[in-house]
Design an enzyme around this catalytic site. Structure first.
Site, PDB file in Angstrom:
ATOM      1  N   ASP A 241       0.837  -1.192   0.000  1.00 31.95           N
ATOM      2  CA  ASP A 241       0.000   0.000   0.000  1.00 31.95           C
ATOM      3  C   ASP A 241       0.872   1.241   0.000  1.00 31.95           C
ATOM      4  O   ASP A 241       1.975   1.255   0.580  1.00 31.95           O
ATOM      5  CB  ASP A 241      -0.912   0.021   1.228  1.00 31.95           C
ATOM      6  CG  ASP A 241      -1.914  -1.122   1.223  1.00 31.95           C
ATOM      7  OD1 ASP A 241      -2.107  -1.728   0.149  1.00 31.95           O
ATOM      8  OD2 ASP A 241      -2.483  -1.416   2.299  1.00 31.95           O
ATOM      9  N   GLY A 269      27.614   5.347  12.111  1.00 34.52           N
ATOM     10  CA  GLY A 269      29.069   5.302  12.010  1.00 34.52           C
ATOM     11  C   GLY A 269      29.576   3.887  11.823  1.00 34.52           C
ATOM     12  O   GLY A 269      29.376   3.262  10.798  1.00 34.52           O
ATOM     13  N   TRP A 271      32.923   1.072  11.895  1.00 36.91           N
ATOM     14  CA  TRP A 271      34.277   1.050  11.332  1.00 36.91           C
ATOM     15  C   TRP A 271      34.321   1.689   9.936  1.00 36.91           C
ATOM     16  O   TRP A 271      35.201   2.483   9.631  1.00 36.91           O
ATOM     17  CB  TRP A 271      34.777  -0.385  11.283  1.00 36.91           C
ATOM     18  CG  TRP A 271      36.157  -0.539  10.735  1.00 36.91           C
ATOM     19  CD1 TRP A 271      36.503  -1.074   9.528  1.00 36.91           C
ATOM     20  CD2 TRP A 271      37.383  -0.174  11.370  1.00 36.91           C
ATOM     21  NE1 TRP A 271      37.875  -1.051   9.360  1.00 36.91           N
ATOM     22  CE2 TRP A 271      38.437  -0.504  10.492  1.00 36.91           C
ATOM     23  CE3 TRP A 271      37.690   0.405  12.601  1.00 36.91           C
ATOM     24  CZ2 TRP A 271      39.778  -0.281  10.793  1.00 36.91           C
ATOM     25  CZ3 TRP A 271      39.031   0.626  12.917  1.00 36.91           C
ATOM     26  CH2 TRP A 271      40.051   0.285  12.018  1.00 36.91           C
ATOM     27  N   GLU A 312      34.714   5.869  15.222  1.00 38.45           N
ATOM     28  CA  GLU A 312      35.965   5.112  15.359  1.00 38.45           C
ATOM     29  C   GLU A 312      37.074   5.765  14.515  1.00 38.45           C
ATOM     30  O   GLU A 312      37.273   5.395  13.378  1.00 38.45           O
ATOM     31  CB  GLU A 312      35.740   3.660  14.926  1.00 38.45           C
ATOM     32  CG  GLU A 312      34.656   2.957  15.742  1.00 38.45           C
ATOM     33  CD  GLU A 312      34.454   1.502  15.361  1.00 38.45           C
ATOM     34  OE1 GLU A 312      35.382   0.874  14.808  1.00 38.45           O
ATOM     35  OE2 GLU A 312      33.351   0.985  15.597  1.00 38.45           O
ATOM     36  N   MET A 378      34.516  -0.588  23.577  1.00 38.64           N
ATOM     37  CA  MET A 378      34.461  -1.815  22.775  1.00 38.64           C
ATOM     38  C   MET A 378      35.593  -2.747  23.200  1.00 38.64           C
ATOM     39  O   MET A 378      36.650  -2.829  22.568  1.00 38.64           O
ATOM     40  CB  MET A 378      34.526  -1.464  21.286  1.00 38.64           C
ATOM     41  CG  MET A 378      33.300  -0.694  20.823  1.00 38.64           C
ATOM     42  SD  MET A 378      33.353  -0.211  19.075  1.00 38.64           S
ATOM     43  CE  MET A 378      34.496   1.179  19.138  1.00 38.64           C
ATOM     44  N   THR A 379      35.344  -3.454  24.284  1.00 39.59           N
ATOM     45  CA  THR A 379      36.373  -4.286  24.922  1.00 39.59           C
ATOM     46  C   THR A 379      36.498  -5.642  24.227  1.00 39.59           C
ATOM     47  O   THR A 379      36.349  -6.701  24.828  1.00 39.59           O
ATOM     48  CB  THR A 379      36.060  -4.456  26.416  1.00 39.59           C
ATOM     49  OG1 THR A 379      34.669  -4.810  26.576  1.00 39.59           O
ATOM     50  CG2 THR A 379      36.305  -3.169  27.172  1.00 39.59           C
ATOM     51  N   TYR A 380      36.767  -5.587  22.938  1.00 42.08           N
ATOM     52  CA  TYR A 380      37.009  -6.752  22.104  1.00 42.08           C
ATOM     53  C   TYR A 380      37.844  -6.287  20.915  1.00 42.08           C
ATOM     54  O   TYR A 380      38.130  -5.095  20.766  1.00 42.08           O
ATOM     55  CB  TYR A 380      35.700  -7.405  21.645  1.00 42.08           C
ATOM     56  CG  TYR A 380      34.591  -6.452  21.273  1.00 42.08           C
ATOM     57  CD1 TYR A 380      34.626  -5.751  20.070  1.00 42.08           C
ATOM     58  CD2 TYR A 380      33.508  -6.231  22.127  1.00 42.08           C
ATOM     59  CE1 TYR A 380      33.615  -4.874  19.719  1.00 42.08           C
ATOM     60  CE2 TYR A 380      32.497  -5.350  21.792  1.00 42.08           C
ATOM     61  CZ  TYR A 380      32.550  -4.662  20.590  1.00 42.08           C
ATOM     62  OH  TYR A 380      31.547  -3.778  20.246  1.00 42.08           O
TER      63      TYR A 380
END
Length: 538
Positions: A241, A269, A271, A312, A378-380
């Site tokens: 529609d 945003g 990377w 980042e 961002m603890t990885y």
């Protein structure tokens, strides 16, 4: 595709137990000519995260160690790392792992663990001798406080105010807009996996930043793709529609109706699309106006409860380098808060580079914090096959460990640095990756080995989902609070339900606002990892 990834460059020294941590020393560390063990803890009223450091004060190397101690009655051993630990009654035995048994003359190694109950151990021995290196030391005189909880955790009698939108047990997860293609992961899966009931907030990733403005990332996936009744959240097919909303935005609308507690935030945003923030920083007010107009577009204004900034990295390098200065990030989020108003959610994913002079130090995140509901370090992605020859290392270590390739590249270093800058603990969320990073051409099982390149992955070399790795390369080792395994010549590190449980205990011990993860499609169809997060935070 637009992949969350941290690219760490700066060198420095980790802040292992920085400002605000409570250290309880239970036995002397350096008795000359002896192998000794010292105990430190970050404690709270109902538990603790503890570390034993073993020091070889002799003139000869040792090849193994065993630490034994007694815990107070009612205290139970929880998650542990860098040792093999068992508990019988109140007695605990910790033996070295294969990678940290050898300690050179004058050298040290360590292991850590969590307990319920915050009492200090007693009757400690290392290799059968008193941990102090002499006669058995008396009980510690600096026991954890019993009337006033440590400053590193929220007091139970007069807790600090939570950040807007709640605090303490928030579980925030990313949904990747491109997952509807090759991954075949749709909004309906958030419901069928049981994840929607466990989430408090859902981040939709990503919108683009281009020309100093917020922009649509993928119009087809976002609001045009038509869902059949079988693939729709509520079993009702999309229509053609005029003016009808389709795509993931309509599915999110249906999901929110089914789960009224769930808040949805549009993230911009990532990377790939962070380059536009540099131009946004030149005119934050115009950027904020464009973002508000897009997020609050009448076609989907009811879908989103706010905006997330994933830059980042401000005043540092990611895929591109930014030189906007240390105040640029604050200026951008301040403008967003002003335009969106006090009731909207304004959040940010930020660097977790805890090294001295690293990315956290490059930007005034503390100045931005008052404008944000929470920040997500961002603890990885600390380590991975973007360094193709290694050394192999866990991509998401909770703590440092002997031989870590870069000091400051661990979760605790980032959290302590951010807290030391004055950011309230309950405005910080701990990051979890629902995937692993791996190398191939590896001959050494322990971390620190060389490699020939990235291990094969389903969608990208060097990266694989947890739901795949749990079957193809089950984790059988842990280090620094996370897991790893070597399968053939491939070496993978990733978090499991058990290590996530330990990380959630850490988050609670630090008084954090909760935890977040990247991203939903990496979990099992029945949501093993998000279940471990919810169980761990309570």
């Amino acid at each position: 595709m637009n992949r969350k990834r941290a690219s760490f460059i700066a060198a420095g020294t980790a802040a292992l137990l920085a400002t605000g941590a409570i250290a309880v020393v239970a036995s002397a560390a350096n008795a000359a000519g002896s192998v000794t063990a010292s105990f430190t803890t970050n404690s709270w009223e109902t538990g603790q995260t503890a570390t034993y450091t073993i020091t070889n004060g002799t003139s000869n190397a040792i090849t193994s160690w065993t630490v034994e101690f007694d815990l107070p009655a009612g205290t139970a051993l929880g998650a542990y790392w860098d040792a093999l630990m068992t508990q019988s009654g109140t007695h605990v035995v910790a033996k070295n792992r294969e990678y940290n048994g050898a300690v050179a003359a004058g050298g040290t190694t360590s292991f850590g663990f969590n307990t319920t109950g915050a009492g200090a151990p007693t009757n400690c021995t290392v290799n059968g001798a008193p941990c102090a290196g002499g006669t058995q030391p008396p009980p510690p005189t600096t026991a954890p406080p019993t009337t006033t909880p440590p400053t590193t955790t929220p007091p139970t009698t007069n807790p600090p105010p939570p950040p807007p939108g709640g605090g303490g047990n928030q579980i925030v997860g990313y949904f990747a807009e491109w997952g509807v293609y090759g991954r075949n992961y749709h909004v309906k899966n958030i419901h069928t996996s049981g994840s929607a009931a466990k989430l408090t907030h859902l981040l939709y990733a990503f919108g683009n930043t281009t020309g100093g403005r917020c922009a649509i990332g993928d119009s087809y996936a976002d609001y045009d793709k038509a869902y059949s009744a079988a693939d729709s959240v509520d079993g009702v097919a999309d229509t053609w529609d005029a003016g009808a909303l389709r795509g993931s935005f309509n599915q999110l609308r249906k999901l929110k109706k089914m789960y009224p507690h769930l808040k949805v935030i549009w993230s911009f945003g990532g990377w790939t699309w962070s380059g536009g923030f540099t131009q946004a920083a030149a005119n934050p007010a115009a950027f904020a106006e464009s973002c508000y107009s897009l997020v609050e577009d009448p076609r989907w204004a009811d879908v989103f409860d706010g905006i997330d900034v994933d830059w980042e990295y401000p005043n540092a390098c990611g895929l591109q380098c930014d030189t906007s200065g240390p105040n640029a990030f604050t200026n951008v989020v301040s403008a967003l808060r002003s335009r969106f108003g006090p009731s909207a959610l304004v959040t940010a994913a930020i660097t977790a580079d805890g090294s001295n002079g690293g990315k956290i130090d490059a930007t005034d995140y503390a100045g931005a914090a008052p404008h944000l509901n929470w920040l997500m370090p961002m603890t990885y992605d600390y380590f991975g096959a973007f360094n193709a020859q290694g050394p192999t290392a866990p991509h998401s270590p909770l703590t440092s460990y002997p031989g870590i390739p870069q000091q400051g590249f661990n979760s605790d270093a980032a959290i302590q640095k951010l807290k030391s800058k004055g950011i309230p603990a309950n405005k910080l969320l701990l990051g979890i990756g629902f995937y692993g990073r791996g190398w191939t051409g590896v001959t050494q099982e322990a971390p620190g080995g060389t490699a020939t390149g990235a291990a094969p992955g389903t969608y990208e070399a060097g990266i694989e989902d947890y739901k795949v790795l749990k079957n193809t390369c089950p984790a059988n080792r842990t280090i620094a609070g996370t897991a790893y395994a070597k399968c053939g010549s491939n070496w993978w590190s990733y978090d499991t339900p058990a290590t996530i449980g330990g990380k959630m205990t850490y988050a609670k011990s630090q008084g954090l606002g909760g935890a977040f993860f990247w991203e939903l499609s990496g979990d099992t169809p029945d949501g093993e990892l998000i279940g471990a997060m919810r169980n761990g935070l309570g």
